[in-house]
Write a protein that holds these residues in place. Structure first.
Motif, PDB file in Angstrom:
ATOM      1  N   ASP A 204       0.864  -1.182   0.000  1.00 13.69           N
ATOM      2  CA  ASP A 204       0.000   0.000   0.000  1.00 13.69           C
ATOM      3  C   ASP A 204       0.899   1.230   0.000  1.00 13.69           C
ATOM      4  O   ASP A 204       1.997   1.213   0.572  1.00 13.69           O
ATOM      5  CB  ASP A 204      -0.904   0.040   1.238  1.00 13.69           C
ATOM      6  CG  ASP A 204      -1.907  -1.102   1.264  1.00 13.69           C
ATOM      7  OD1 ASP A 204      -2.897  -1.035   0.521  1.00 13.69           O
ATOM      8  OD2 ASP A 204      -1.676  -2.056   2.028  1.00 13.69           O
ATOM      9  N   ALA A 205       0.434   2.300  -0.630  1.00 12.77           N
ATOM     10  CA  ALA A 205       1.219   3.531  -0.655  1.00 12.77           C
ATOM     11  C   ALA A 205       0.283   4.726  -0.764  1.00 12.77           C
ATOM     12  O   ALA A 205      -0.793   4.632  -1.377  1.00 12.77           O
ATOM     13  CB  ALA A 205       2.212   3.525  -1.818  1.00 12.77           C
ATOM     14  N   PHE A 206       0.714   5.863  -0.169  1.00 12.81           N
ATOM     15  CA  PHE A 206      -0.146   7.042  -0.091  1.00 12.81           C
ATOM     16  C   PHE A 206       0.674   8.302  -0.320  1.00 12.81           C
ATOM     17  O   PHE A 206       1.819   8.410   0.137  1.00 12.81           O
ATOM     18  CB  PHE A 206      -0.830   7.123   1.282  1.00 12.81           C
ATOM     19  CG  PHE A 206      -1.660   5.920   1.601  1.00 12.81           C
ATOM     20  CD1 PHE A 206      -2.988   5.843   1.218  1.00 12.81           C
ATOM     21  CD2 PHE A 206      -1.100   4.832   2.284  1.00 12.81           C
ATOM     22  CE1 PHE A 206      -3.752   4.728   1.498  1.00 12.81           C
ATOM     23  CE2 PHE A 206      -1.862   3.707   2.573  1.00 12.81           C
ATOM     24  CZ  PHE A 206      -3.188   3.645   2.180  1.00 12.81           C
ATOM     25  N   SER A 207       0.074   9.256  -1.017  1.00 15.00           N
ATOM     26  CA  SER A 207       0.702  10.560  -1.233  1.00 15.00           C
ATOM     27  C   SER A 207       0.284  11.518  -0.129  1.00 15.00           C
ATOM     28  O   SER A 207      -0.913  11.692   0.136  1.00 15.00           O
ATOM     29  CB  SER A 207       0.283  11.142  -2.589  1.00 15.00           C
ATOM     30  OG  SER A 207       0.672  12.497  -2.691  1.00 15.00           O
ATOM     31  N   THR A 212      -6.947  13.584   1.989  1.00 17.69           N
ATOM     32  CA  THR A 212      -7.377  12.561   2.959  1.00 17.69           C
ATOM     33  C   THR A 212      -6.202  11.673   3.391  1.00 17.69           C
ATOM     34  O   THR A 212      -6.401  10.579   3.891  1.00 17.69           O
ATOM     35  CB  THR A 212      -8.490  11.687   2.366  1.00 17.69           C
ATOM     36  OG1 THR A 212      -8.006  11.054   1.159  1.00 17.69           O
ATOM     37  CG2 THR A 212      -9.710  12.527   2.039  1.00 17.69           C
ATOM     38  N   PHE A 213      -4.982  12.183   3.207  1.00 21.43           N
ATOM     39  CA  PHE A 213      -3.784  11.367   3.450  1.00 21.43           C
ATOM     40  C   PHE A 213      -3.750  10.768   4.845  1.00 21.43           C
ATOM     41  O   PHE A 213      -3.597   9.550   5.007  1.00 21.43           O
ATOM     42  CB  PHE A 213      -2.532  12.219   3.221  1.00 21.43           C
ATOM     43  CG  PHE A 213      -1.263  11.588   3.735  1.00 21.43           C
ATOM     44  CD1 PHE A 213      -0.708  10.492   3.103  1.00 21.43           C
ATOM     45  CD2 PHE A 213      -0.624  12.096   4.860  1.00 21.43           C
ATOM     46  CE1 PHE A 213       0.466   9.906   3.566  1.00 21.43           C
ATOM     47  CE2 PHE A 213       0.542  11.525   5.339  1.00 21.43           C
ATOM     48  CZ  PHE A 213       1.092  10.429   4.690  1.00 21.43           C
ATOM     49  N   PHE A 214      -3.879  11.577   5.876  1.00 21.97           N
ATOM     50  CA  PHE A 214      -3.723  11.081   7.237  1.00 21.97           C
ATOM     51  C   PHE A 214      -4.814  10.069   7.590  1.00 21.97           C
ATOM     52  O   PHE A 214      -4.536   9.045   8.212  1.00 21.97           O
ATOM     53  CB  PHE A 214      -3.703  12.241   8.229  1.00 21.97           C
ATOM     54  CG  PHE A 214      -2.449  13.061   8.161  1.00 21.97           C
ATOM     55  CD1 PHE A 214      -1.277  12.591   8.727  1.00 21.97           C
ATOM     56  CD2 PHE A 214      -2.417  14.278   7.503  1.00 21.97           C
ATOM     57  CE1 PHE A 214      -0.098  13.326   8.666  1.00 21.97           C
ATOM     58  CE2 PHE A 214      -1.255  15.026   7.423  1.00 21.97           C
ATOM     59  CZ  PHE A 214      -0.079  14.545   8.006  1.00 21.97           C
ATOM     60  N   GLN A 215      -6.020  10.327   7.173  1.00 28.14           N
ATOM     61  CA  GLN A 215      -7.116   9.386   7.426  1.00 28.14           C
ATOM     62  C   GLN A 215      -6.893   8.078   6.679  1.00 28.14           C
ATOM     63  O   GLN A 215      -7.056   6.984   7.252  1.00 28.14           O
ATOM     64  CB  GLN A 215      -8.447  10.004   6.991  1.00 28.14           C
ATOM     65  CG  GLN A 215      -9.651   9.082   7.170  1.00 28.14           C
ATOM     66  CD  GLN A 215     -10.940   9.726   6.662  1.00 28.14           C
ATOM     67  OE1 GLN A 215     -11.019  10.932   6.465  1.00 28.14           O
ATOM     68  NE2 GLN A 215     -11.958   8.897   6.445  1.00 28.14           N
ATOM     69  N   ASP A 216      -6.497   8.183   5.421  1.00 25.56           N
ATOM     70  CA  ASP A 216      -6.280   6.974   4.619  1.00 25.56           C
ATOM     71  C   ASP A 216      -5.123   6.145   5.157  1.00 25.56           C
ATOM     72  O   ASP A 216      -5.209   4.904   5.224  1.00 25.56           O
ATOM     73  CB  ASP A 216      -5.995   7.352   3.163  1.00 25.56           C
ATOM     74  CG  ASP A 216      -7.189   8.002   2.479  1.00 25.56           C
ATOM     75  OD1 ASP A 216      -8.320   7.854   2.983  1.00 25.56           O
ATOM     76  OD2 ASP A 216      -6.970   8.667   1.440  1.00 25.56           O
ATOM     77  N   LEU A 217      -4.040   6.809   5.536  1.00 32.07           N
ATOM     78  CA  LEU A 217      -2.890   6.088   6.063  1.00 32.07           C
ATOM     79  C   LEU A 217      -3.230   5.392   7.369  1.00 32.07           C
ATOM     80  O   LEU A 217      -2.912   4.207   7.552  1.00 32.07           O
ATOM     81  CB  LEU A 217      -1.725   7.066   6.276  1.00 32.07           C
ATOM     82  CG  LEU A 217      -0.434   6.472   6.854  1.00 32.07           C
ATOM     83  CD1 LEU A 217       0.138   5.390   5.939  1.00 32.07           C
ATOM     84  CD2 LEU A 217       0.603   7.577   7.094  1.00 32.07           C
ATOM     85  N   ARG A 218      -3.891   6.101   8.255  1.00 32.08           N
ATOM     86  CA  ARG A 218      -4.256   5.486   9.537  1.00 32.08           C
ATOM     87  C   ARG A 218      -5.204   4.307   9.343  1.00 32.08           C
ATOM     88  O   ARG A 218      -5.025   3.251   9.959  1.00 32.08           O
ATOM     89  CB  ARG A 218      -4.888   6.525  10.455  1.00 32.08           C
ATOM     90  CG  ARG A 218      -5.303   5.941  11.806  1.00 32.08           C
ATOM     91  CD  ARG A 218      -5.831   6.980  12.772  1.00 32.08           C
ATOM     92  NE  ARG A 218      -6.340   6.332  13.970  1.00 32.08           N
ATOM     93  CZ  ARG A 218      -5.586   5.867  14.963  1.00 32.08           C
ATOM     94  NH1 ARG A 218      -4.272   5.986  14.900  1.00 32.08           N
ATOM     95  NH2 ARG A 218      -6.126   5.290  16.011  1.00 32.08           N
ATOM     96  N   ASN A 219      -6.200   4.467   8.495  1.00 31.44           N
ATOM     97  CA  ASN A 219      -7.148   3.377   8.257  1.00 31.44           C
ATOM     98  C   ASN A 219      -6.444   2.142   7.698  1.00 31.44           C
ATOM     99  O   ASN A 219      -6.754   1.003   8.074  1.00 31.44           O
ATOM    100  CB  ASN A 219      -8.253   3.823   7.296  1.00 31.44           C
ATOM    101  CG  ASN A 219      -9.255   4.752   7.951  1.00 31.44           C
ATOM    102  OD1 ASN A 219      -9.341   4.833   9.179  1.00 31.44           O
ATOM    103  ND2 ASN A 219     -10.024   5.464   7.149  1.00 31.44           N
TER     104      ASN A 219
END
Length: 344
Positions: A204-207, A212-219
């Motif tokens: 998984d990877a996130f920009s 919504t970066f912080f929410q997506d990463l935490r989830n």
């Protein structure tokens, strides 16, 4: 007479300041000096023609007049850097003319150094000279020892890598996958996210530029993977603070860098009490601490390169005079993989 181009430190930008890349009025200045000849080389030393110089986040710290693992760069000195080159003249039995080498030459075309400060860079199967600024150099060694010695990653662990598209982070992602870990990565663009997942194997990877970066990463960490065993942090700041709340019991954090804070004020961590609640550890480290183990790490890297398990990417700028701008570009995140400047 031919001239040796050198870039010296003109002034410090200040802890909260940004680097000014202008060679006329900025942080650095261009100077010329005669190219050294054989008679200028003392006994026990070598003259090096520099081919590539490294651009690293740590350079921003060297500009500050503060205590660190290396002394601050001095005003008026050629700016410090790791480099690759070849021997032009040798007055040491350790090297002969034409030998490829790695050394801290500074931003200049030619450098005289004691032979004891120069490292041979012999050819290895599946590798090129430039790899001594990548997997065989400080980037690869930092990734190796930070992941395996500090974070103690093992098969089956959930590993989070911040700044994962950079020179160190991109190697960490691949090493963790070779070890059999699940990897969650952060980077600075959708293109880098795609590269991390499709080319380097991140699960998984996130920009961080996503709203919504912080929410997506935490989830992803908490809900999908049930918290993290290891964190390899290159970013610091808000990303590290979030990750402190996403740790499993006895989690390990390898604190490699804090690129988000190098040009500004560090606001401190709010979620540090999670370290107590999860009996977790956070440890800073310097690659020089593991110098006696470099050969073992390079043996592993050579094996993985030969097997096609490691990919590397270099973002190359042409011309020594572009080194200050390359440092700016590094902090704006234009590179995927290792940032280098080709001198000649």
């Amino acid at each position: 007479m031919s001239q040796n181009t050198q870039i010296i430190l003109r002034e410090r930008p200040g802890i909260q300041g940004t680097v000014n890349p202008s060679l006329e009025s900025g942080t650095f200045a261009l100077q010329k000096s005669p190219i050294p000849t054989e008679k200028d080389v003392p006994d026990g030393s070598v003259l090096i023609k520099v081919r590539y110089v490294s651009i690293d986040p740590a350079m921003r710290g060297w500009l500050n007049d503060t205590r660190s693992y290396l002394p601050p760069a001095k005003i008026g000195d050629v700016f410090r850097c790791a480099a690759l080159g070849e021997i032009v003249h040798s007055k040491s039995p350790s090297f002969t003319v034409g030998d490829p080498i790695a050394a801290s030459t500074g931003w200049q075309q030619y450098a005289i150094l004691p032979a004891k400060l120069v490292e041979a860079a012999p050819a290895k199967k599946g590798a090129e000279l430039i790899d001594y600024l990548g997997v065989f150099g400080s980037s690869g060694l930092t990734a190796y020892f930070g992941l395996f010695e500090v974070a103690k990653a093992k098969q089956g662990d959930v590993v989070v890598v911040t700044g994962a598209a950079g020179s160190v982070g991109s190697i960490v992602v691949q090493l963790a996958k070779i070890k059999g870990c699940t990897v969650i990565a952060t980077a600075g663009s959708d293109d880098k996210v795609k590269w991390l997942k499709e080319e380097l194997g991140a699960d998984d990877a996130f920009s961080y530029r996503s709203p919504t970066f912080f929410q997506d990463l935490r989830n992803c960490i908490v809900r999908k993977h049930k918290f993290a065993h290891c964190v390899f942090d290159n970013v610091g700041g808000a990303q590290l603070d979030l990750l402190l709340g996403c740790l499993r019991k006895h989690a390990r954090i390898a604190l490699c860098g804090a690129i988000s804070d190098y040009n500004g004020v560090t606001n401190g961590l709010k979620n540090y009490l999670a370290l107590i609640g999860q009996s977790a550890t956070i440890q800073g480290f310097i690659v020089f601490d593991y110098a006696d183990k470099y050969d073992a790490a390079r043996t592993d890297f050579a094996k993985w390169l030969g097997e096609g398990k490691l990919k590397r990417n270099f973002y190359t700028r042409e011309g020594l005079e572009n080194a200050p701008q390359a440092l700016i570009d590094l902090f704006s995140g234009v590179n995927k993989g290792k940032m280098v400047v080709k001198v000649a």
